[in-house]
Design an enzyme around this catalytic site. Sequence first.
Site, PDB file in Angstrom:
ATOM      1  N   LYS A 121       7.076 -11.577   0.569  1.00 12.46           N
ATOM      2  CA  LYS A 121       6.669 -10.938   1.825  1.00 12.46           C
ATOM      3  C   LYS A 121       5.500 -11.720   2.408  1.00 12.46           C
ATOM      4  O   LYS A 121       4.613 -12.162   1.687  1.00 12.46           O
ATOM      5  CB  LYS A 121       6.231  -9.492   1.589  1.00 12.46           C
ATOM      6  CG  LYS A 121       7.256  -8.627   0.858  1.00 12.46           C
ATOM      7  CD  LYS A 121       8.503  -8.405   1.684  1.00 12.46           C
ATOM      8  CE  LYS A 121       9.449  -7.454   0.987  1.00 12.46           C
ATOM      9  NZ  LYS A 121       9.985  -7.985  -0.277  1.00 12.46           N
ATOM     10  N   GLY A 157      11.893  -3.551   1.031  1.00 14.79           N
ATOM     11  CA  GLY A 157      11.825  -2.176   0.549  1.00 14.79           C
ATOM     12  C   GLY A 157      12.225  -1.154   1.603  1.00 14.79           C
ATOM     13  O   GLY A 157      13.124  -1.440   2.403  1.00 14.79           O
ATOM     14  N   SER A 192       9.681  -0.091  -1.447  1.00  9.65           N
ATOM     15  CA  SER A 192       9.817   0.057  -2.900  1.00  9.65           C
ATOM     16  C   SER A 192       8.559  -0.403  -3.607  1.00  9.65           C
ATOM     17  O   SER A 192       7.826  -1.261  -3.112  1.00  9.65           O
ATOM     18  CB  SER A 192      11.024  -0.745  -3.403  1.00  9.65           C
ATOM     19  OG  SER A 192      10.889  -2.101  -3.029  1.00  9.65           O
ATOM     20  N   ALA A 246       7.153  -1.832  -7.468  1.00  4.97           N
ATOM     21  CA  ALA A 246       7.688  -2.550  -8.625  1.00  4.97           C
ATOM     22  C   ALA A 246       7.906  -1.637  -9.824  1.00  4.97           C
ATOM     23  O   ALA A 246       8.973  -1.657 -10.450  1.00  4.97           O
ATOM     24  CB  ALA A 246       6.745  -3.698  -8.997  1.00  4.97           C
ATOM     25  N   LYS A 306       4.009  -4.676   7.547  1.00  7.13           N
ATOM     26  CA  LYS A 306       3.722  -3.398   6.888  1.00  7.13           C
ATOM     27  C   LYS A 306       2.572  -3.538   5.898  1.00  7.13           C
ATOM     28  O   LYS A 306       1.848  -2.563   5.636  1.00  7.13           O
ATOM     29  CB  LYS A 306       4.975  -2.836   6.219  1.00  7.13           C
ATOM     30  CG  LYS A 306       5.602  -3.674   5.112  1.00  7.13           C
ATOM     31  CD  LYS A 306       5.079  -3.369   3.739  1.00  7.13           C
ATOM     32  CE  LYS A 306       5.798  -4.195   2.669  1.00  7.13           C
ATOM     33  NZ  LYS A 306       5.177  -4.077   1.349  1.00  7.13           N
TER      34      LYS A 306
END
Length: 230
Positions: free
Chosen positions: A106, A141, A143, A145, A194
Amino acid sequence: MKKKVSVLGDGAFGTAFAQLIALKGHEVSLWCYNKFTYESIKKTGINDIYLPEIKLDSKIIPTTNIQESINSSDIIFEAIPAQYLKQTLLPVAELLDDKIVCVLTKGIETDSLYLPSKVIENIVKQKNGSLSKFKTVIISGPSFARDIALLSPTGLTLSSNDKHALELVSNVLPGVYLELTDDTMGVQVSGAVKNVIALGVGILDGAGFLDNTKSLFFYRSLDEIKTLIK
């Protein structure tokens, strides 16, 4: 059909995806940049540094040899920090020519302002002259980890311009709700921005603002993402 899969990156996210894939029954080569992580997984089956207290599946084979990891696999999941992506993959770019590379990174590369998939594609094209056999699948995501590694119900977005690649990658991710799209740029921009929004919410929280203010900031931030990806 079982696949041989490589995960490049021994952080929390890379390790969690290795666990998810191994529990589907696939053999996973986990390339470890950190020697201590490699030794921890090799000796105890646990990534004590980035994903402690979670016993990893025995089908996860840690290695410090990135060439060996790539060569042994059909599908590559890369979980390398954005600012180290180029220097990590450039020496092995010729090995990626006919692979499916799943992009877990990301962010945006600070020097070029390229998204992760563009960084990887440029590296492969520079080394091999074309991208005729090379395919990428973007994975995002929302999500965490640890939740992924514990097989908590999770939703992921998979994005690619190649439907066959999407199908192959979908089949190695068990028990996950998958949303498929061809909007590779939108998924990556959203995944990068995000993180900035999360920092903003954290700053507001630390400054003592209440939920209404944080909700307002979050709501307006979603509008900013929509504007960016248009």
